[in-house]
Design a protein around this motif. Structure first.
Motif, PDB file in Angstrom:
ATOM      1  N   LYS A 114      12.107 -38.033  38.310  1.00 53.69           N
ATOM      2  CA  LYS A 114      13.245 -38.397  37.468  1.00 53.69           C
ATOM      3  C   LYS A 114      13.000 -37.966  36.026  1.00 53.69           C
ATOM      4  O   LYS A 114      13.865 -37.383  35.381  1.00 53.69           O
ATOM      5  N   ASP A 115      11.795 -38.229  35.524  1.00 56.56           N
ATOM      6  CA  ASP A 115      11.412 -37.815  34.174  1.00 56.56           C
ATOM      7  C   ASP A 115      11.520 -36.299  34.031  1.00 56.56           C
ATOM      8  O   ASP A 115      12.027 -35.788  33.036  1.00 56.56           O
ATOM      9  N   HIS A 116      11.066 -35.600  35.061  1.00 56.33           N
ATOM     10  CA  HIS A 116      11.089 -34.143  35.042  1.00 56.33           C
ATOM     11  C   HIS A 116      12.528 -33.615  35.024  1.00 56.33           C
ATOM     12  O   HIS A 116      12.868 -32.728  34.242  1.00 56.33           O
ATOM     13  N   LEU A 117      13.365 -34.191  35.870  1.00 54.21           N
ATOM     14  CA  LEU A 117      14.759 -33.759  35.934  1.00 54.21           C
ATOM     15  C   LEU A 117      15.509 -34.054  34.639  1.00 54.21           C
ATOM     16  O   LEU A 117      16.206 -33.192  34.105  1.00 54.21           O
ATOM     17  N   GLU A 118      15.358 -35.275  34.145  1.00 54.44           N
ATOM     18  CA  GLU A 118      16.101 -35.690  32.953  1.00 54.44           C
ATOM     19  C   GLU A 118      15.585 -35.040  31.679  1.00 54.44           C
ATOM     20  O   GLU A 118      16.325 -34.912  30.712  1.00 54.44           O
ATOM     21  N   GLY A 119      14.324 -34.650  31.687  1.00 57.61           N
ATOM     22  CA  GLY A 119      13.728 -34.094  30.476  1.00 57.61           C
ATOM     23  C   GLY A 119      13.430 -32.616  30.578  1.00 57.61           C
ATOM     24  O   GLY A 119      14.131 -31.784  30.004  1.00 57.61           O
ATOM     25  N   CYS A 120      12.418 -32.289  31.334  1.00 56.80           N
ATOM     26  CA  CYS A 120      11.917 -30.918  31.400  1.00 56.80           C
ATOM     27  C   CYS A 120      12.956 -29.927  31.919  1.00 56.80           C
ATOM     28  O   CYS A 120      13.142 -28.853  31.346  1.00 56.80           O
ATOM     29  N   VAL A 121      13.626 -30.288  33.016  1.00 57.23           N
ATOM     30  CA  VAL A 121      14.583 -29.365  33.626  1.00 57.23           C
ATOM     31  C   VAL A 121      15.786 -29.183  32.703  1.00 57.23           C
ATOM     32  O   VAL A 121      16.240 -28.051  32.479  1.00 57.23           O
ATOM     33  N   VAL A 122      16.308 -30.279  32.167  1.00 56.64           N
ATOM     34  CA  VAL A 122      17.444 -30.187  31.246  1.00 56.64           C
ATOM     35  C   VAL A 122      17.078 -29.321  30.045  1.00 56.64           C
ATOM     36  O   VAL A 122      17.850 -28.441  29.636  1.00 56.64           O
ATOM     37  N   GLY A 141      17.599 -21.631  28.533  1.00 54.80           N
ATOM     38  CA  GLY A 141      17.887 -20.440  29.331  1.00 54.80           C
ATOM     39  C   GLY A 141      16.772 -20.011  30.256  1.00 54.80           C
ATOM     40  O   GLY A 141      16.699 -18.845  30.643  1.00 54.80           O
ATOM     41  N   ASP A 142      15.911 -20.937  30.631  1.00 54.93           N
ATOM     42  CA  ASP A 142      14.804 -20.625  31.546  1.00 54.93           C
ATOM     43  C   ASP A 142      15.366 -20.343  32.941  1.00 54.93           C
ATOM     44  O   ASP A 142      15.826 -21.244  33.635  1.00 54.93           O
ATOM     45  N   ASP A 143      15.337 -19.081  33.348  1.00 53.39           N
ATOM     46  CA  ASP A 143      15.879 -18.672  34.646  1.00 53.39           C
ATOM     47  C   ASP A 143      15.035 -19.142  35.823  1.00 53.39           C
ATOM     48  O   ASP A 143      15.504 -19.197  36.956  1.00 53.39           O
ATOM     49  N   LYS A 144      13.785 -19.470  35.571  1.00 49.20           N
ATOM     50  CA  LYS A 144      12.873 -19.820  36.656  1.00 49.20           C
ATOM     51  C   LYS A 144      12.774 -21.331  36.868  1.00 49.20           C
ATOM     52  O   LYS A 144      12.005 -21.785  37.704  1.00 49.20           O
ATOM     53  N   VAL A 145      13.558 -22.113  36.123  1.00 45.06           N
ATOM     54  CA  VAL A 145      13.433 -23.569  36.191  1.00 45.06           C
ATOM     55  C   VAL A 145      13.687 -24.101  37.596  1.00 45.06           C
ATOM     56  O   VAL A 145      12.988 -24.997  38.060  1.00 45.06           O
ATOM     57  N   MET A 146      14.659 -23.564  38.307  1.00 48.13           N
ATOM     58  CA  MET A 146      14.944 -24.048  39.652  1.00 48.13           C
ATOM     59  C   MET A 146      13.835 -23.675  40.627  1.00 48.13           C
ATOM     60  O   MET A 146      13.487 -24.462  41.511  1.00 48.13           O
ATOM     61  N   ASP A 147      13.253 -22.492  40.465  1.00 48.60           N
ATOM     62  CA  ASP A 147      12.120 -22.104  41.309  1.00 48.60           C
ATOM     63  C   ASP A 147      10.943 -23.057  41.087  1.00 48.60           C
ATOM     64  O   ASP A 147      10.299 -23.498  42.038  1.00 48.60           O
TER      65      ASP A 147
END
Length: 89
Positions: free
Chosen positions: A58-66, A72-78
């Protein structure tokens, strides 16, 4: 601690409790406690670890991924899929 890790303090506290729980189960094993009791305690530890992992996700999704998407990090989903694959086996 960065601003986008709003759950980090809770995560650290949970891990400290888990660490103490593991230590007590180790002592139980060294004291030759009943195997059933050990298995019950291990199940509780596993559940606590899973819940801690969910909070980290949850922390990763709400913070790092957002943040990565904003930058514009294209590799975030990978990277996210890789982390999920390693967490959930």
């Amino acid at each position: 601690m960065s601003d986008h890790h709003k759950h980090r303090k809770s995560i650290v506290n949970r891990l400290a409790r888990i660490e103490g729980h593991v230590r007590s189960v180790k002592d139980m094993a060294a004291s030759d406690r009943d195997c059933g009791d050990l298995l019950i305690q291990l199940a509780a530890i596993r559940s606590a670890l899973d819940n801690c992992g969910k909070l980290i996700l949850k922390d990763h999704l709400e913070g790092c991924v957002v943040e990565a998407v904003k930058e514009g990090d294209d590799k975030v989903m990978d990277k996210l899929n890789d982390a999920i694959d390693k967490f959930i086996r």
